[in-house]
Enzyme design. Sequence first.
Site, mmCIF file in Angstrom:
data_model
loop_
_atom_site.group_PDB
_atom_site.id
_atom_site.type_symbol
_atom_site.label_atom_id
_atom_site.label_comp_id
_atom_site.label_asym_id
_atom_site.label_seq_id
_atom_site.Cartn_x
_atom_site.Cartn_y
_atom_site.Cartn_z
ATOM 1 N N ASP A 223 0.845 -1.191 0.000
ATOM 2 C CA ASP A 223 0.000 0.000 0.000
ATOM 3 C C ASP A 223 0.878 1.238 0.000
ATOM 4 O OD1 ASP A 223 -2.348 -1.425 0.052
ATOM 5 O OD2 ASP A 223 -2.440 -1.488 2.243
ATOM 6 N N TYR A 289 4.859 -9.235 7.545
ATOM 7 C CA TYR A 289 4.506 -7.844 7.828
ATOM 8 C C TYR A 289 4.731 -7.515 9.287
ATOM 9 C CZ TYR A 289 1.768 -8.639 3.569
ATOM 10 O OH TYR A 289 1.365 -8.975 2.312
ATOM 11 N N TYR A 361 -5.106 -9.126 2.035
ATOM 12 C CA TYR A 361 -5.286 -7.727 2.437
ATOM 13 C C TYR A 361 -5.149 -7.636 3.958
ATOM 14 C CZ TYR A 361 -7.297 -6.997 -2.244
ATOM 15 O OH TYR A 361 -7.511 -6.919 -3.596
#
Length: 399
Positions: A223, A289, A361
């Site tokens: 993103d 992440y 996502y």
Amino acid sequence: MRDHLLEKARVLVKEGVCDHCLGRQFAGRESGDFEEIGRKIRSWAGGDDGNLCILCGGIFDRLDELSRKGIDALKEYEFETFMVGSRMDRILEAVEECLHEFLEIGTGVLFKVHFNREIEKRISAFYGKRVSRNPDITLIYNLSDFTVDLQIKPLYIYGRYRKLVRGIPQTRWHCRECRGRGCEKCNFTGKMYEVSVEELISEPFLELTGGKGAKLHGAGREDIDARMLGDGRPFVLEIENPRRRRVDLDLAEDIIRERSGGKVEVLGLRYAQGNEVRKLKSSRYRKKYRVLVEFEKEVNMESLKNALEGLKERTIEQKTPTRVLHRRADRMRKRKVYQIDVLSMTGLKAELVIEADSGLYIKELISGDEGRTKPSLTELMGVACRVEELDVVEVEGGL
Ligand SMILES: [Zn+2]
Ligand SMILES: [Zn+2]
């Protein structure tokens, strides 16, 4: 040479054909290149060579001059391999086809192929470069107006990039208002964001290669507000119409780091092939992440840990997130979470580390996106959660 063939050769010579075109009709029956064969046969068949060639209209008399055009066109380009192609009037091909039928000769070597080879021979001798069917440069001769066009193979560079700040998109993003033409809303830049990873990487390369444009193909994308840390994300940079194909890759790395002011770094640069773009795009990598989560109200460590257990090794079903629905179709996507752990927790915030399939996502895994992602941290905790900060810390694999 057999009598009946010599008879046919006499017909051709009488009609008027050059040595090249004469030789081409009898290739394989005599040794030597087409011109030599033609010369030999003409001496047996008798007759002069004063007429304009009915087959090529004199093109084969101009080989040196036409090769020179190609040589000049290539002057500004660095290349190792090349190839010649040509476009010609259908009428010339038709004449030769008729002749083959009428005389019952012909060796299957087309005028065009013969012409291309002769030009290739001369250009190869001039530059000392090889002919290849997958060349750096293809020269296209237009035999109706004798112009030469070049088709330049793009230059591909593979590497990994790190994005050290938030707020930069991976690729150029056209202004929604003007679609790139430039308007008041985008301050006449045509772009939604001032700069992108793509531009920061490609501009130095365009200067080094003299290319006309460049495209960044990434192994997925983060993103805009997420950083890309660790060893970076694999990419292939495609540079269009490069004038130079050999550049100092270490120097490129330095320039990119310096000019971007520490926003973007690249590592592990090497030359790549065009088919690696597809490979990169079709492979799925696991990603890791670091996520800073904010809770709507206070939660305790135990309930957080229990909720995370409920996401571990789970396949997550996600309808296209609301935030990207305006540009993507509404679909169901299934991706797996492998690991999810809490690193620290203070007040209303917790720092998590998540390892998952690429394409999951993350923001929606945490927020639940109003039930469009299942299961989610929000659902399992019964408390609204949202991502405050997101960093990709590892993209596995690469080429
Ligand atoms: Zn000819
Ligand atoms: Zn605009």
